[in-house]
Design a protein around this motif. Structure first.
Motif, PDB file in Angstrom:
ATOM      1  N   VAL A   1       0.832  -1.208   0.000  1.00  0.00           N
ATOM      2  CA  VAL A   1       0.000   0.000   0.000  1.00  0.00           C
ATOM      3  C   VAL A   1       0.864   1.254   0.000  1.00  0.00           C
ATOM      4  CG1 VAL A   1      -1.762   1.302   1.257  1.00  0.00           C
ATOM      5  CG2 VAL A   1      -1.909  -1.190   1.159  1.00  0.00           C
ATOM      6  N   VAL A   2       1.906   1.254   0.830  1.00  0.00           N
ATOM      7  CA  VAL A   2       2.794   2.411   0.900  1.00  0.00           C
ATOM      8  C   VAL A   2       3.497   2.642  -0.441  1.00  0.00           C
ATOM      9  CG1 VAL A   2       4.857   3.339   2.027  1.00  0.00           C
ATOM     10  CG2 VAL A   2       3.116   2.172   3.382  1.00  0.00           C
ATOM     11  N   ALA A   3       3.748   1.562  -1.181  1.00  0.00           N
ATOM     12  CA  ALA A   3       4.477   1.657  -2.450  1.00  0.00           C
ATOM     13  C   ALA A   3       3.594   2.057  -3.626  1.00  0.00           C
ATOM     14  CB  ALA A   3       5.150   0.314  -2.750  1.00  0.00           C
ATOM     15  N   GLN A   4       2.362   2.437  -3.388  1.00  0.00           N
ATOM     16  CA  GLN A   4       1.459   2.805  -4.479  1.00  0.00           C
ATOM     17  C   GLN A   4       1.935   4.060  -5.209  1.00  0.00           C
ATOM     18  OE1 GLN A   4      -1.664   1.202  -5.557  1.00  0.00           O
ATOM     19  NE2 GLN A   4      -0.438  -0.375  -4.529  1.00  0.00           N
ATOM     20  N   GLN A   5       1.691   4.109  -6.499  1.00  0.00           N
ATOM     21  CA  GLN A   5       2.035   5.283  -7.297  1.00  0.00           C
ATOM     22  C   GLN A   5       1.196   6.493  -6.884  1.00  0.00           C
ATOM     23  OE1 GLN A   5       1.260   3.608 -11.114  1.00  0.00           O
ATOM     24  NE2 GLN A   5       3.130   2.372 -11.131  1.00  0.00           N
TER      25      GLN A   5
ATOM     26  N   ASN B   1      11.992   1.434  -1.194  1.00  0.00           N
ATOM     27  CA  ASN B   1      11.762   2.855  -0.938  1.00  0.00           C
ATOM     28  C   ASN B   1      10.635   3.062   0.067  1.00  0.00           C
ATOM     29  OD1 ASN B   1      13.753   3.548  -2.770  1.00  0.00           O
ATOM     30  ND2 ASN B   1      12.324   3.768  -4.497  1.00  0.00           N
ATOM     31  N   ALA B   2       9.590   2.192  -0.018  1.00  0.00           N
ATOM     32  CA  ALA B   2       8.468   2.316   0.898  1.00  0.00           C
ATOM     33  C   ALA B   2       8.898   2.056   2.333  1.00  0.00           C
ATOM     34  CB  ALA B   2       7.358   1.349   0.493  1.00  0.00           C
ATOM     35  N   ALA B   3       9.777   1.088   2.505  1.00  0.00           N
ATOM     36  CA  ALA B   3      10.221   0.746   3.851  1.00  0.00           C
ATOM     37  C   ALA B   3      11.104   1.836   4.443  1.00  0.00           C
ATOM     38  CB  ALA B   3      10.984  -0.559   3.814  1.00  0.00           C
TER      39      ALA B   3
ATOM     40  N   ARG C   1      -4.310   8.438   3.851  1.00  0.00           N
ATOM     41  CA  ARG C   1      -4.187   7.842   5.184  1.00  0.00           C
ATOM     42  C   ARG C   1      -4.314   6.329   5.057  1.00  0.00           C
ATOM     43  NH1 ARG C   1      -6.124  10.893  10.508  1.00  0.00           N
ATOM     44  NH2 ARG C   1      -4.648   9.872  11.911  1.00  0.00           N
ATOM     45  N   ILE C   2      -3.495   5.623   5.805  1.00  0.00           N
ATOM     46  CA  ILE C   2      -3.557   4.160   5.852  1.00  0.00           C
ATOM     47  C   ILE C   2      -3.844   3.771   7.293  1.00  0.00           C
ATOM     48  CG2 ILE C   2      -2.338   1.991   5.438  1.00  0.00           C
ATOM     49  CD1 ILE C   2      -0.451   3.597   3.576  1.00  0.00           C
ATOM     50  N   VAL C   3      -4.960   3.086   7.505  1.00  0.00           N
ATOM     51  CA  VAL C   3      -5.401   2.755   8.855  1.00  0.00           C
ATOM     52  C   VAL C   3      -5.501   1.241   9.009  1.00  0.00           C
ATOM     53  CG1 VAL C   3      -7.224   3.003  10.575  1.00  0.00           C
ATOM     54  CG2 VAL C   3      -6.709   4.900   9.013  1.00  0.00           C
ATOM     55  N   VAL C   4      -4.825   0.715  10.013  1.00  0.00           N
ATOM     56  CA  VAL C   4      -4.972  -0.691  10.385  1.00  0.00           C
ATOM     57  C   VAL C   4      -5.871  -0.748  11.612  1.00  0.00           C
ATOM     58  CG1 VAL C   4      -3.818  -2.763  11.225  1.00  0.00           C
ATOM     59  CG2 VAL C   4      -2.748  -1.374   9.440  1.00  0.00           C
TER      60      VAL C   4
END
Length: 417
Positions: A46-50, A415-417, A55-58
């Protein structure tokens, strides 16, 4: 954002009712219960999306493992622990939606063991902006075969890959229309969610007080999709968004999963009744019953003829077999990321046929359970709990497969990490 016209409007009125839509916020919601082995891979995809999520919620729901800690280790993720939730995934989504996503334009829901390709969020957003009456758009699903799975596990995954491929092709042939916006991975118009919530009855088993997802259904995604369609929203499968999800790798967990899906679908169809929105689903149920009857009759006639010494082999009996085999092989060529194993399984025919008998088994069992409850008041165990127990042992052995697989590029994930 404005609301879609009411269900009283005709389809023509809806298509003509143009609205100037703004580019708003997109929030990703992930309900997670004890998903420590897959949650990091899911979040990285999800973080690596173009198109970056706003917001990303778990929504960590009653977790007893390290799901919360591992989710917090991914930069840019909001981890929310549910409070007093007894309604499992629907309840977790409702709490997260109410707290973080009520004012968003688009809501993306994915399971905690699902990976998205990098184009997913951007393609979904473009599709919603191009269609003002699109209520929801589901991804195209497939599964991954892990290198360290044993032969039995690989066989089960390949059978499910073929099944999901057929489901996707059916939707694509129907102008991408779908009656289930699968919670595995879908994007939802928040206007539609608000309207579904506002139009629900204030009391009764189908009412919802704290969010759009109904808590009385075992297939909340099917119920939500029906409510959207009832209000005049379109529900479709994306032509470009691919999602990779975890497969059931043993018969116990596969049976539990499909019994929950099928039993919940039967319950909801009986509640909705037969109408223009459910007639295709009722037709599919009818086809399922017919398939069971045909298989039982075929076996009965075959056994009886052999027992009475009257069995005679005729070459023309092979024609249906050849046709079915040809169709299965042709379909296997459309499985995403297929390999030779997928084609071999289709060509052998026997695994596909045994899987069809298993499918007939959970089909007829679910109908018997629901009718026994309706007619005689008999109760059955919670499908959510049964599936969770069935999957518990499986997760310790093979759930790490998904976490070790990079669907997005290695560079993007790094890159996302």
């Amino acid at each position: 954002m404005t609301s879609v016209p009411s269900a009283a409007c005709s389809d023509t009125d809806l298509s003509m009712g143009s609205r100037k839509r703004r580019t708003g916020t997109l929030v990703v919601l992930i309900a997670a219960h004890n998903e420590q082995q897959s949650i990091v891979a899911t979040l990285r995809s999800v973080v690596a999306q173009q198109r970056k999520a706003d917001r990303i919620v778990v929504a960590a729901d009653n977790c007893t493992d390290s799901t919360v800690a591992r989710a917090k280790s991914v930069k840019g993720v909001t981890v929310f622990e549910t409070k007093n939730n007894t309604h499992r995934k629907p309840g977790a989504l409702n709490q997260a939606w109410r707290r973080y996503a009520q004012k968003a334009e688009l809501i993306v829901c994915i399971d905690a063991d699902t990976l998205l390709e990098p184009n997913a969020l951007g393609d979904w957003e473009a599709e919603f902006h191009a269609n003002p009456i699109l209520g929801g758009c589901s991804g195209k699903f497939t599964m991954l075969v892990g290198d360290d799975m044993n032969r039995r596990e690989k066989l089960l995954v390949r059978l499910q890959r073929a099944e999901f491929s057929k489901w996707t092709d059916v939707a694509l042939r129907r102008e991408r229309r779908t009656s289930v916006l699968a919670g595995t991975a879908c994007c939802l118009n928040n206007d539609a969610l608000h309207e579904v919530m506002e139009r629900r009855p204030s009391s009764g088993p189908r009412s919802v007080e704290d969010g759009p997802w109904v808590t009385s259904s075992m297939v909340e995604d099917f119920e939500l999709t029906y409510r959207m369609r009832e209000l005049g929203w379109e529900t479709k499968v994306s032509a470009t968004v691919r999602a990779y999800t975890d497969a059931m790798t043993d018969l116990k967990s596969l049976w539990a999963q499909r019994m929950k899906w099928q039993t919940g679908t039967v319950e909801d169809l009986l509640a909705f009744g037969l109408n223009k929105r459910t007639r295709r689903d009722w037709w599919q149920q009818g086809q399922g019953i017919l398939a069971v009857v045909i298989r039982v009759l075929w076996l009965t006639i075959l056994v009886a003829s052999i027992a009475l010494g009257r069995f005679r082999m005729h070459y023309w009996w092979l024609l249906p077999t050849v046709l079915f085999l040809t169709n299965d092989i042709k379909q296997s060529l459309r499985i995403p990321n297929r390999d030779n194993g997928d084609v071999v399984v289709a060509a052998l025919m026997i695994p596909q046929e045994l899987f069809a008998y298993m499918r007939a088994g959970w089909f007829i069992s679910s109908w018997c359970k629901v009718l026994a409850r309706k007619l005689f008041g008999l109760r059955y165990k919670d499908g959510w709990a049964k599936q969770e127990r069935a999957e518990a042992g499986r997760r310790t052995r093979v759930a790490g497969q998904l976490a070790a697989t990079n669907v997005a590029s290695d560079t993007a994930l790094a890159n996302a990490a």
